[in-house]
Structure formats: structure tokens, C-alpha cells
Design an enzyme around this catalytic site. Structure first.
Site, PDB file in Angstrom:
ATOM      1  N   GLU A 212       3.807  19.583 -49.999  1.00 34.06           N
ATOM      2  CA  GLU A 212       4.508  20.306 -48.506  1.00 34.06           C
ATOM      3  C   GLU A 212       4.480  21.774 -48.657  1.00 34.06           C
ATOM      4  O   GLU A 212       5.387  22.773 -48.565  1.00 34.06           O
ATOM      5  CB  GLU A 212       6.171  20.254 -48.883  1.00 34.06           C
ATOM      6  CG  GLU A 212       6.545  18.676 -49.014  1.00 34.06           C
ATOM      7  CD  GLU A 212       6.216  17.928 -48.040  1.00 34.06           C
ATOM      8  OE1 GLU A 212       5.892  18.592 -46.651  1.00 34.06           O
ATOM      9  OE2 GLU A 212       6.234  16.600 -47.996  1.00 34.06           O
ATOM     10  N   GLY A 213       3.401  22.256 -49.089  1.00 37.20           N
ATOM     11  CA  GLY A 213       2.916  23.676 -49.357  1.00 37.20           C
ATOM     12  C   GLY A 213       2.746  24.291 -50.658  1.00 37.20           C
ATOM     13  O   GLY A 213       3.992  24.454 -51.180  1.00 37.20           O
TER      14      GLY A 213
END
Lengths: 599, 599
Positions: free
Chosen positions: A443-444
């Protein structure tokens, strides 16, 4: 291994004293979230986490998942039964709208519940987490027809959900996405391409799986502005709306990973069956607007990953504490007394206290942010709602980036408390550190979060919201100063605030001419803001505890311990703010000058 | 995966410019260690590490070891061939005395060689590391007869070595040791008991295994003062001195661990065969003097574990750098240019530079300490030799404790550079983080090192050597100030020194009345001293590089990069010294006041 005990006392303290539970339940639509209801929900969730999810966590790690020759993904023993019970209890839809079968509760209430799922079985909890993120995206972007068709069973958990972004050449850089979608005469699309790192991309826990897939329409512009989002089910629906014909999508491989073994990480192939002519899908949101929509799902997921940091940290802390209370070793350093558990050793107490303090700081920040979410969407005072939205936007990368980094450290510290036993897999604590290693990546990555913080959240608006936040931090420090007992806390906290101010000034002054240097300091800046927000929340914990002590409300030993916990946090971690601030301002120069050829 | 390339340029720079290579080779007995010889040895070791040890490292991780039904421990494929080549090349005895078949080289020369073994295959390298430690212990404490009988084949590596301390109830606390030794009429002893966590306790890589075992004689005093050390072979020797009858010792289990899978971690049972009447052993050193002797072996091992931190860090750095140079992702943040490898992103460069800087700082400290070892034992100037001994003693817990903590962080950062691929086991980088997780635990946890530093190394002598060290740190800062180019470095470094002084004053002032508080700050103090010694060494790197630049000697790009590397280290990590110092002074109070019942 000690069973999980939901940290209900800490959770309720934060919900009520810091995160605005009363104000949230006064919002229109949340009237049912009375203190009694919230208490009952957290009690039930705690039992479910401890009784159903926790007991299969280690087994999921040991067994992992496997891909059969016929393309079926087999999840660990117990996963199916646990999922059925999870769905039956209605946990998936806790925070989702009543209209689609959810329970419509505030994010403030669902956040501690998620903490419990992640604490006891992160690999399992990633599955419902995907349902919630997908539901949020469909609610905002999908057509009414798509919503009516797909949402109810995504909300209920009868069907599973996935998000498909990554491709081998497109990891952090979605601009490089190649999967393509061709329009069909009936208004649907046919998708072709390969996606990697798809959590729960294939499994037999649900009767269908709803994939959301980023792909390019023909003639789409290059880069991220040419991405569209498609809903692509595993099974197409028959006339009655039940799963029917298999769609042209399959799992062709699963990863062998460091952790979260119970969660299958799939390589998904869309439209490779040849004659079938592509995977059938429908456009969600407007053409070339896919990234926007995916970001709704992703922002939801990012907050959730921050909660994973707190949850894993809490569970690792509990296990380390249990061990430290039982393991007898050495003599008391002061009295020379033998036969004492290791908790008695000052350094072991230091490790446990620093675990507890950091978990509490993360939890307080996350729950407070959950309250901001609710206010942002539901508060009648538009100015207040807008301010909460600004805070959510500014601090989302901190909630994700900082809580995951800290959660990892806490899990590693837990191994250290176990000593040699911590390195033995059967002890079970190593799993938490292995599982936690993904949370700063997916998620980054932390670097992506930090760039988002510096670029989109600070420089783009010339630091406006950050200054607003700093003023609130100063206000808390001033309140601390008014409490005679908490004066020394105020000094330590004020040092952290000054560290943020100095770094922020430097970033704003150099954001244009020395942008690369500023980006080189992005991660230290993220840590700086995380540490300081953690200190802020711990200062608020201390203030609330003092207030209740003064009013004679609650257990004085517990309340006094919260004050010491806050002091310990600010003495142990607060000074790192100045260190990060200095690194932001001074390390970028030599970094840029260092010739990459000399690496 | 990229092959290991021994970092010869950095190694030679530190050996010559910082660690006193010329002075060491001028010492009596070390005349053969000429620059040419040292260069040839490091070249050969680099080839051996890259060509023989590196290629079987991942296989060792995947295959691990297993215990057969008949009690044989099977090591991974390739282990036996590699060990035979290792022994044939004479690497085991590199730093051991000529008299027993070693090569008699200084520790300064063997240290970079060990770094290479640990970098490429730590699980394998633990085996020869045990031989060296055992040889050192036998040299000092064993009778001539034992030496003549056992040492030559321990030095050559024909036989393996182990150290047996831990028992289930006696981990960090050796006072709880229960294994007992009964005297036999012939002057030998019979041992009975169980030891756990014995690295290479059983295997078939060597024709015999020599165990050193801590046990209690009958009527021994309680606690650590009642421990004696025994040499207990796997096979007793026949009349010709060759392995003959099997001794009453066996491996009854091996651990399933988070890392170092190629190294069997055995539970050893002594004297459980019933009729056999105990495992035959001989006393090494005097009765009840076992711990002293074991500490010789352990101190050797502790320094070696510090070197593991640097070695693992170097290899993880090389792998991350290789990936960052090849993986194309995203656009240049400044120019918007696509198609650039990720090394171009400022945050990726930051991670790699901080890995490189910390590895360099650890290496510089370790090699410098290796030089002190050599001077302490061989320098004709008694005052200088004594000072070097004091520095070795003071900084051994830092070399072990700090280098292992930092090495772990570097390995974790390497995963981060790989992003999602780092979490996939096949990528190979996760192994380094898993392997590294043991180094802060075995041979004394970081907490044990820190207590040793504060208690035995600082308080016991009222900070005398620490003050001597601080004066040397100030002298380096003063030299920096004389170099116009390095003035800003001097300021940063001086801040770290002041942080040490303030913490040291506090520790010395409170060591009696508030001992528990002082111990609660022991680990932060260890970090503080480690960071500052790292800064010291990096300051010396910068000074030496400037000197050579000014003299027009060497590659100017490389030398200039070293100066920037030092600046980066001091800007990035130096400020953490002040943070640790404050934690030492301020976190102990709330820690002690925090009621353990409120955890």
C-alpha cells in the site's frame, strides 16, 4: 503461548478521552453507537479475535497456502470455518452502509475492532479488509446497477474482494501499467494482462471473488491519466444473480514469502484463455479515472495498514510481557535476590515499557484520526468537518508510514525480550516480526508515504495545514504547562514541536530550488512528524489521566501509570524528533553531492 | 542475485589509514604481514568467499539441517565440500599460533577475512569461528598435554569445536547451570547434563568434534564461582590419537529457527547412555575457574559477532545496490525523466547511503579495535599496549552490541530497497534479515552487553577509560577543525561527544543511589557510545581522505565520496547521540516509577 486479551481498558480510554466518542455518537446516523453498544461490540470482537482468529494464526503461518495443479488455491486449515463465522457475525459490514447490508457504525468504532483482527491474525484479516476497501470504492464510483449487483455480497462477505494494481514492471509506478481493456458491444469490457502481488487473488473461502483491476482503454493517454478501473468477477453471474460461468481470469502462481503465509499472494492472469476472448469486466467510474477511484480503496487500505502496525505491536507486546513475567533468570540488580522473573531487570522493563508506550501512541493517533474521518464526513459544523478532512489528508501518510515502521520495531523488540527462545520458530513470536515486515512496503512504501507527505500534503499548499496542526500542538503544550504536575512533560513536548517547526521551515524554504535535497529528507521528516504526533497524543493521555485522577474517577493505579507512560514516551522517543529534524536539514546536501558512481 | 565483491578498496583504506596496518606489521612476530602479503590474503579470501561460500548460502537457508533417526545431523548440500576446501586452504588457523599449525597473522588481518566469511555465508562461518574461539581458550587455559592432543586439529579444522554454556534454565544466567562433572580415578571426569542452543553441536563435516562444556564439580560453590570447564570429545582418541570409541554425548534435537538454517543448533545430552557412566572429559584450567576461561572464548566470539553485523550489512548493501541500479521505476523527481533506475530516487539513495555509511563506520571501528588487540598483546611500548587493552575492554560491548543492532537495521533496510520483491523469499534478501536477527541475541544480548559496559567497564573504574576515550574524541574534533573543509563536520561530531559527556556524568553521579535507573539507560548509553565512536571513525575517514586528496594520492572521486559519506553519517546519525543521551538521563525515572502491575 498466551491468549490474546483485547486491551479494552486502553481502547475505551482513548475512544472516550481522546478520540471524541461522545461527539461521534451524537452525529446524525451514528445515534445507535451508544457507549453500551460500543462496549458490547468491542467485547464481542475481543472474544472473536481471541477465540477464533488467534488460535489459527500460527497454523496459518506453518501451513501457508498452496496452488493446486488445477489452479485452486488452498488456504490453511481453519480458514474456511473462521471466515464463515466472521461473515455470519456480520463483522465485514461493521462500518459499511445499512443500505447495502452493513451496520453503518462510525470508523471510530470499527478501528479498534480492526486492531483486534490484525493483532490476532493479520494474514486472515487482510481478506475482510479488502472487502471494506472495495465497498468504499464501489460506493463512491460505481454505477447504481453495479452497486445493486455486487455490493450487498461484498458487504456481507459472501463474496471476496481484491485490488489489482501491480504488474511486474509497474510497482510503485502505476504509470507503467500495461493491462488493457477492450470495449465489447454490450457495454462491458474484455481485459487482458497480468497482475502480481494480488492478496487473496484466488481461494475457495467465498463463492465468488470480485476483482477491481486497473487497466488501459484503447487510445488511453500514457501514464496514470490513462488508467481506468474495472470490476472483473471470478464467476459471471447467472440470471438469478448467482455465480455461474467461470470468467477468463486465473491464478497462475503464488508467492513464497517472508511472512503472512496464511494470505495467498497471487499472480493473476486476465484473458489468457485464448478462445474465451478476454476477462469480462465493467467500468467503475469514468474512463481514465481509475487511479482516483483506486485511491479511495487505497486510502482506506493505508489507514488499515497503519492499524496493522498497532495491532501487531500490541500482540507482540502481550506475548513478550507474558514471557517476561514467567521466565526466571538472573538476580535482581539492586537487591541481589534470585528467582525473579526477567521483567524485574531494568532493561527488560525498558523494552516492555517502550513497546507499550509506542503501541499506545500509535493507537491514540489512529483512533483520533478515525474520529476525524467521522467528523469530516458527518459533522454539521462545516468548518470543523473541513478541518478534520485537512488533518486526515495531512496525516494519512504518517498514520500509514510511521505506525508501520514503529509496529515493526515493536515486533522486533518482542523477539529481543524472548532472547534465544525468540529465534526459535515454535515460540511463535518470530512470526509477528516476519508478518510485520510487509507493512512498511505494501500500500505504498514508507518512502512513497513520505514523498506524498512532503509533496502533495505540505509543499502543494505551502504548509498551511501543517501550520494549523503545529498551532494545535502548541495549544496542547500550553495546557500541559498549566498542570503543575505535567510541566516537565510540556518542556519535552515543546522541544519536539520546535523540531517540527525548524524542519518545516527548511522544507518550505527549499522545496523549489533544492527539491531533491528536500525529498532526501522526506522519510526523516515523516518520522519526525510521527514521533511528535505520538508525543502529542501521549500528552493528551497524560492530561486526560490527570483530569480523571483529580476528579476521583477510575482506577488510580492505572491512571497514574498512564502519566508515567507518557513521561517515558516523551523522554525516550521525544528527543529523536530533534535528531530527525537535523537529519532533514543537514543530510540532504552530502547525499546529493555524493557521486552515485562511488557507491 | 549479484555475486559478492569483497569491498577491498574500503577494507585497505581502513587498514592502512585508520587501523595502523604499518605499525602492526612492524610488531615482533608479525613481520611477515607485509602490505603485499595482506593484499594477497584479502584477494584470496575475497575469491573464496565469492566463489565457494556465497554460492551455497541460499541453499543452506532453504535446505537447513536435519536430525536423522540414528542421531546424525545432516548439513546442507555443499557444506562438506566447502569445509574441506576451507580447511585445505588453511583459513581456520589464519590468526592462530604457528606452533600449533596456524599462520600467526595479526587480528587486524584476520578481521577483514572474517567479515568476508560472514558476509557471504554466516551460517557456515559459525563453524570455523568456533574453532578459533576454542583454540584461544585452550591456548590460555589448557594443560600442555591437552594442548598437544587437541589443539593442532582444532587449529587445522580437521576437528570441529563447540562451546556449551546454555541450559534450559540457564540462558543469560549461567549461575543456574546444573550439568555436573564427577571425577574418575584416572584424573578425567564424567559429565552428566543437557545443553541447549549448541551451534554445530553435531554434524559430519569433521572426523571429530571437541566440546567445551561448563559444568559443576561435586561440592562446587553455588553460582558462577562453581563452574568448571571441560573438554569433552565426540569420539575418544585411540592410542594413535585418532578418533576411536564414541563418547557418551549425543544430539537429541535441533531447533527450527528464524534464520541461520545452515547452522545446526543442537540440544546436546551428556552422559545419558546409562551403562556408559557419563561423558568422558578433562578439566580445562583450574577447578571452579570455568567461567573465566569460557569468557576468553566468549570475548573472541563477541568481537566476531560484531564483525557479523558489518559483514551481513555489507552483503545486504551490495545486493540492495545491485537491485537499485537495475530496477527501473518511476520518473526523476526533478527532471520528470522516465526510464531511470530507482537509485535515482532521493529516498532510495538515502537508504543506500545510510547503509553504506553505517557499514563503513562499523568496519572502521572493528578494524581499529582489531589493531588495538594486536597492540595490546604485542606492542613493545607497555603504556601504549595497556591503553589499547583498556580500549578493547571498554569498547568490546559496543563492538558487539552496537554493530549487531546496526547490522540488523541495515539488513532490514535492504529489504525496503527491494520493496515488494524483498518480501518474496526467492529474492534472497530476506535471508540476511532473518540470519541477522540472532546477532543481537547470542553471545550475550544487547542488554547484557550494555550492562557490562555500564557496570564492569564504566562504573567499576569510575569512568577512567571512558574519560581517556573522550579526550581522544575531542582531539579528533580539534584536528577536524584545523581542516577548513571539515569545520562543519567538527561541529556535528562535537555535539555527539558532548552528548556522551553529559550521559557519562549522569551515569557516574547516579551509579550508586539510582543504580536501577542507570541500568534502565544502559542500552541507550550503548547506542550513544556506538554512534559516537562511529562518528569518530567516520571523522577519521574524512581526515585521511582529505590528507590523500591533498597529497594527490589515490582516486579523487573515491576520496571525495568518502568525505561526503562522513558528512552524511554525521548529519544523519550523529544527532541521535543527543537523543540517546537525553533518554539515558530522563527515561529512567518514569520507568522506575511505572508500576509493573499496570503493564
Amino acid at each position: 503461548m498466551h491468549d490474546y486479551a483485547a486491551p479494552l481498558r486502553d481502547m475505551h480510554f482513548i475512544l472516550r478521552e481522546l478520540a471524541g466518542q461522545d461527539a461521534v455518537s451524537a452525529l446524525q446516523g451514528f445515534e445507535d453507537a451508544t457507549p453500551d453498544v460500543v462496549e458490547a461490540i468491542l467485547d464481542e470482537a475481543g472474544k472473536f479475535a481471541a477465540g477464533v482468529l488467534g488460535p489459527i494464526n500460527a497454523r496459518g503461518d506453518v501451513q501457508g497456502c498452496r496452488l493446486d495443479a488445477d489452479g485452486r488455491v488452498v488456504t490453511p486449515d481453519g480458514w474456511k470455518e473462521a471466515w464463515d463465522r466472521f461473515v455470519e457475525a456480520g463483522w465485514t459490514g461493521l462500518s459499511l452502509p445499512l443500505e447495502f447490508g452493513g451496520q453503518g457504525l462510525p470508523k471510530l468504532v470499527s478501528t479498534p475492532v480492526w486492531e483486534m483482527w490484525f493483532a490476532t491474525n493479520m494474514a486472515f484479516a487482510m481478506l475482510p479488509q479488502l472487502n471494506v476497501g472495495q465497498a468504499e470504492a464501489l460506493l463512491i464510483a460505481a454505477s447504481d446497477e453495479l452497486k445493486q449487483t455486487w455490493l450487498p455480497k461484498v458487504v456481507s462477505g459472501e463474496w471476496g474482494s481484491t485490488m489489482n494494481l501491480t504488474e511486474p514492471q509497474a510497482g510503485s509506478d502505476l504509470a507503467a501499467t500495461r493491462t488493457r481493456a477492450e470495449p465489447a458491444p454490450d457495454g462491458s469490457f474484455r481485459l487482458f494482462g497480468q497482475k502480481i502481488f494480488i492478496s487473496y487473488g484466488e481461494h475457495e473461502l467465498t463463492s465468488n471473488i470480485v476483482h477491481l483491476v486497473l487497466a488501459r482503454l484503447p487510445d488511453a493517454p500514457a501514464g496514470v491519466k490513462g488508467l481506468s478501473l474495472f470490476l472483473v468477477p471470478k464467476f459471471l453471474l447467472d440470471a438469478d444473480g448467482n455465480p455461474g460461468a467461470k470468467n477468463d481470469v486465473r491464478c497462475i502462481a503464488i508467492e513464497h514469502k517472508l511472512g503472512i503465509h496464511g494470505s495467498p499472494t497471487c499472480t493473476m492472469s486476465y484473458g489468457d484463455a485464448g478462445d474465451a476472448g478476454g476477462a469480462v469486466g465493467w467500468l467503475v467510474g469514468g474512463p481514465n479515472r481509475g487511479l482516483e477511484t483506486m485511491f479511495i480503496m487505497m486510502n482506506e487500505a493505508r489507514f488499515g495498514v497503519g492499524v496493522q502496525g498497532a495491532g501487531l505491536g500490541e500482540r507482540a507486546y502481550q506475548l513478550a510481557l507474558g514471557y517476561a513475567r514467567e521466565r526466571v533468570q538472573g538476580r535482581d540488580a539492586i537487591t541481589g535476590e534470585a528467582g525473579q522473573p526477567i521483567l524485574h531487570h531494568p532493561d527488560v522493563k525498558r523494552m516492555l515499557l517502550s513497546m507499550r508506550a509506542r503501541v499506545m501512541a500509535m493507537r491514540a493517533l489512529l483512533y483520533t484520526a478515525a474520529g476525524w474521518f467521522d467528523f469530516a464526513e458527518h459533522h454539521p459544523d462545516a468548518a470543523l468537518a473541513a478541518k478534520c478532512r485537512r488533518y486526515v489528508d495531512l496525516l494519512m501518510p504518517v498514520a500509514k508510514g510511521w505506525c508501520t515502521e514503529v509496529g515493526q520495531q515493536v515486533c522486533s523488540d518482542a523477539i529481543q525480550v524472548f532472547g534465544g527462545m525468540g529465534f526459535v520458530e515454535e515460540t511463535g513470536i518470530a512470526q509477528f516480526a516476519r508478518d510485520a515486515r510487509i507493512i512498511t512496503i505494501y500500500e505504498g512504501t514508507t518512502g512513497i508515504q513520505a514523498n506524498d507527505l512532503i509533496g502533495r500534503k505540505i509543499l502543494r499548499e505551502s504548509g498551511e495545514t501543517l501550520r494549523e496542526l503545529i498551532a494545535d500542538l502548541h495549544a496542547t503544550a500550553a495546557t500541559l504547562r498549566e498542570e503543575a504536575e505535567l510541566g516537565s512533560l510540556a518542556d519535552g513536548f515543546a522541544d519536539s514541536i520546535i523540531a517540527v517547526e525548524r524542519a518545516a521551515e527548511w522544507v518550505l524554504a527549499n522545496g523549489k530550488e533544492r527539491f531533491a535535497e528536500v525529498l532526501a529528507g522526506a522519510v526523516p521528516f515523516l518520522h519526525l512528524l510521527g514521533i511528535t504526533c505520538g508525543a502529542w497524543q501521549m500528552a493528551r493521555v497524560a492530561l486526560a489521566a490527570r483530569r480523571r485522577l483529580a476528579a476521583g474517577q477510575g482506577d488510580p493505579v492505572y491512571l497514574a501509570s498512564l502519566v508515567e507512560l507518557a513521561r517515558f514516551y516523551i523522554a525516550s522517543f521525544g528527543p529523536q524528533a530533534a535528531a530527525c529534524s537535523q537529519a532533514v536539514r543537514e543530510a540532504g546536501g552530502p547525499l546529493i553531492r555524493f557521486d552515485a558512481a562511488a557507491f
